[in-house]
Scaffold this motif. Structure first.
Motif, PDB file in Angstrom:
ATOM      1  N   UNK A 164       6.329  11.887  -0.262  1.00  0.00           N
ATOM      2  CA  UNK A 164       5.275  11.435   0.640  1.00  0.00           C
ATOM      3  C   UNK A 164       4.762  10.066   0.189  1.00  0.00           C
ATOM      4  N   UNK A 165       4.596   9.878  -1.122  1.00  0.00           N
ATOM      5  CA  UNK A 165       4.144   8.589  -1.644  1.00  0.00           C
ATOM      6  C   UNK A 165       5.136   7.476  -1.330  1.00  0.00           C
ATOM      7  N   UNK A 166       6.424   7.767  -1.522  1.00  0.00           N
ATOM      8  CA  UNK A 166       7.456   6.752  -1.346  1.00  0.00           C
ATOM      9  C   UNK A 166       7.572   6.290   0.097  1.00  0.00           C
ATOM     10  N   UNK A 209      -2.936   8.745   1.399  1.00  0.00           N
ATOM     11  CA  UNK A 209      -3.503   9.349   0.193  1.00  0.00           C
ATOM     12  C   UNK A 209      -3.942  10.788   0.437  1.00  0.00           C
ATOM     13  N   UNK A 210      -4.617  11.042   1.534  1.00  0.00           N
ATOM     14  CA  UNK A 210      -5.067  12.419   1.791  1.00  0.00           C
ATOM     15  C   UNK A 210      -3.882  13.362   1.928  1.00  0.00           C
ATOM     16  N   UNK A 211      -2.750  12.828   2.417  1.00  0.00           N
ATOM     17  CA  UNK A 211      -1.563  13.664   2.574  1.00  0.00           C
ATOM     18  C   UNK A 211      -1.041  14.169   1.253  1.00  0.00           C
ATOM     19  N   UNK A 212      -0.855  13.235   0.278  1.00  0.00           N
ATOM     20  CA  UNK A 212      -0.295  13.738  -0.981  1.00  0.00           C
ATOM     21  C   UNK A 212      -1.324  14.362  -1.898  1.00  0.00           C
ATOM     22  N   UNK A 213      -2.607  14.099  -1.670  1.00  0.00           N
ATOM     23  CA  UNK A 213      -3.617  14.854  -2.405  1.00  0.00           C
ATOM     24  C   UNK A 213      -3.678  16.304  -1.905  1.00  0.00           C
ATOM     25  N   UNK A 214      -3.455  16.490  -0.611  1.00  0.00           N
ATOM     26  CA  UNK A 214      -3.399  17.855  -0.073  1.00  0.00           C
ATOM     27  C   UNK A 214      -2.231  18.618  -0.674  1.00  0.00           C
ATOM     28  N   UNK A 215      -1.126  17.917  -0.946  1.00  0.00           N
ATOM     29  CA  UNK A 215       0.015  18.556  -1.600  1.00  0.00           C
ATOM     30  C   UNK A 215      -0.352  18.935  -3.030  1.00  0.00           C
ATOM     31  N   UNK A 216      -1.023  18.037  -3.734  1.00  0.00           N
ATOM     32  CA  UNK A 216      -1.418  18.306  -5.121  1.00  0.00           C
ATOM     33  C   UNK A 216      -2.373  19.491  -5.198  1.00  0.00           C
ATOM     34  N   UNK A 266       2.493  11.909 -10.741  1.00  0.00           N
ATOM     35  CA  UNK A 266       3.611  12.282  -9.876  1.00  0.00           C
ATOM     36  C   UNK A 266       4.795  11.343 -10.105  1.00  0.00           C
ATOM     37  N   UNK A 267       4.525  10.041 -10.250  1.00  0.00           N
ATOM     38  CA  UNK A 267       5.605   9.094 -10.507  1.00  0.00           C
ATOM     39  C   UNK A 267       6.313   9.366 -11.822  1.00  0.00           C
ATOM     40  N   UNK A 268       5.545   9.674 -12.861  1.00  0.00           N
ATOM     41  CA  UNK A 268       6.148   9.989 -14.166  1.00  0.00           C
ATOM     42  C   UNK A 268       6.965  11.270 -14.085  1.00  0.00           C
ATOM     43  N   UNK A 269       6.455  12.261 -13.368  1.00  0.00           N
ATOM     44  CA  UNK A 269       7.194  13.518 -13.221  1.00  0.00           C
ATOM     45  C   UNK A 269       8.525  13.273 -12.523  1.00  0.00           C
ATOM     46  N   UNK A 280       7.685  16.838  -6.476  1.00  0.00           N
ATOM     47  CA  UNK A 280       8.728  16.120  -5.743  1.00  0.00           C
ATOM     48  C   UNK A 280       8.294  15.904  -4.296  1.00  0.00           C
ATOM     49  N   UNK A 281       7.670  16.908  -3.710  1.00  0.00           N
ATOM     50  CA  UNK A 281       7.193  16.801  -2.334  1.00  0.00           C
ATOM     51  C   UNK A 281       6.159  15.677  -2.233  1.00  0.00           C
TER      52      UNK A 281
END
Length: 276
Positions: free
Chosen positions: A83-85, A56-63, A124-127, A78-79
């Motif tokens: 990471x989520x997938x 979670x911290x990984x893709x929140x850092x991306x956001x 992110x999933x909807x996007x 997309x990035x």
């Protein structure tokens, strides 16, 4: 104060103590949301509270724009999706239905309130669905064949990760559509079917074979599976509902449990036709 060099300012007087400070107010005024209130060398509490172990911290850092893709043409969404997938290939679905134990574990609760983690995941999933983001290609073929019994979230996730490793995968599903409880246990207003189809479709597009309307033990035997496949993954899900603790419940006419009702409703058997 030392006035030799004109340094006349003293922040603290002799004997001053920090015991009287309102530290929580200091955090609100001087801290920023990307800082955690405590630092401990262990699994982040949000990730540790997530059943699928999301980073979670990984893709929140991306956001937040703190971690940027090496490809300058790749949108951050997309990035973050990729990471989520790495942990869960259904972010749009899980962002809608997950009870978000990660938010209960979020250590921002110690100072103000949790981060809206599942809302970010859903966005992110909807996007990714709206912009046609696909999964990575399958890994180099290993020559191994895997049978996955059940086309729900567990079976499809297994198929995804197995294809990443290069194994050939066949999913056996007794219904005429994939999705399992995401389709037959949750009504369409919670998991819109077009959204679900897109998340499932990108996994099937990795080269996953499907055999729908096929019940193991009836349409295909266990002996046939053992003979044809190198391994079998059982992902039948929790299909049994909980009976009411009422004497005489079992076998009572026209009484069904919650799981049976949702399955019947989502297949259009009761209360009109469910959304497909």
């Amino acid at each position: 104060a030392d006035t030799t060099n004109g340094a006349t300012f003293r922040r603290f007087e002799d004997g001053a103590s920090t015991d009287d400070w309102d530290l929580e107010e200091k955090i609100f005024q001087g801290d920023t949301s990307y800082k955690c209130p405590t630092y401990i060398h262990k699994t982040p509490p949000c990730q540790g509270s997530c059943p699928s172990g999301h980073e979670i911290r990984g893709w929140l850092a991306i956001a937040r724009g703190m971690d940027k893709p090496t490809d300058e043409n790749m949108p951050w969404q997309e990035y973050a999706f990729r990471r989520m997938a790495n942990a869960n290939p259904f972010p749009a679905t899980m962002g809608r239905v997950c009870p978000a134990p990660c938010e209960a574990g979020c250590n921002r609760n110690e100072v103000d309130d949790y981060v809206g983690i599942n809302a970010v995941e859903q966005y992110v999933g909807d996007w990714a669905n709206e912009n046609g983001v696909s999964m990575p290609g399958a890994g180099a073929s290993t020559g191994k064949k895997i049978a996955v019994i059940g086309g729900g979230p567990a079976g499809l996730s297994a198929a995804y990760f197995l294809r990443l490793d290069g194994h050939d995968v066949t999913v056996f599903e007794s219904h005429d559509e994939l999705g399992g409880m995401m389709r037959y246990g949750i009504p369409g207003y919670r998991t819109p079917r077009d959204m679900l189809d897109k998340e499932i479709g990108r996994i099937i597009d990795m080269g996953v074979e499907t055999r729908l309307n096929t019940r193991v033990g009836t349409d295909v035997s266990l002996e046939e599976l053992d003979a044809e496949y190198d391994a079998v993954f059982w992902a039948m899900g929790a299909q049994s509902g909980r009976a009411l603790p009422v004497p005489g419940w079992e076998g009572t006419e026209n009484c069904i449990n919650g799981i049976e009702f949702l399955d019947a409703f989502n297949q259009g058997y009761v209360l009109g036709t469910a959304e497909k």
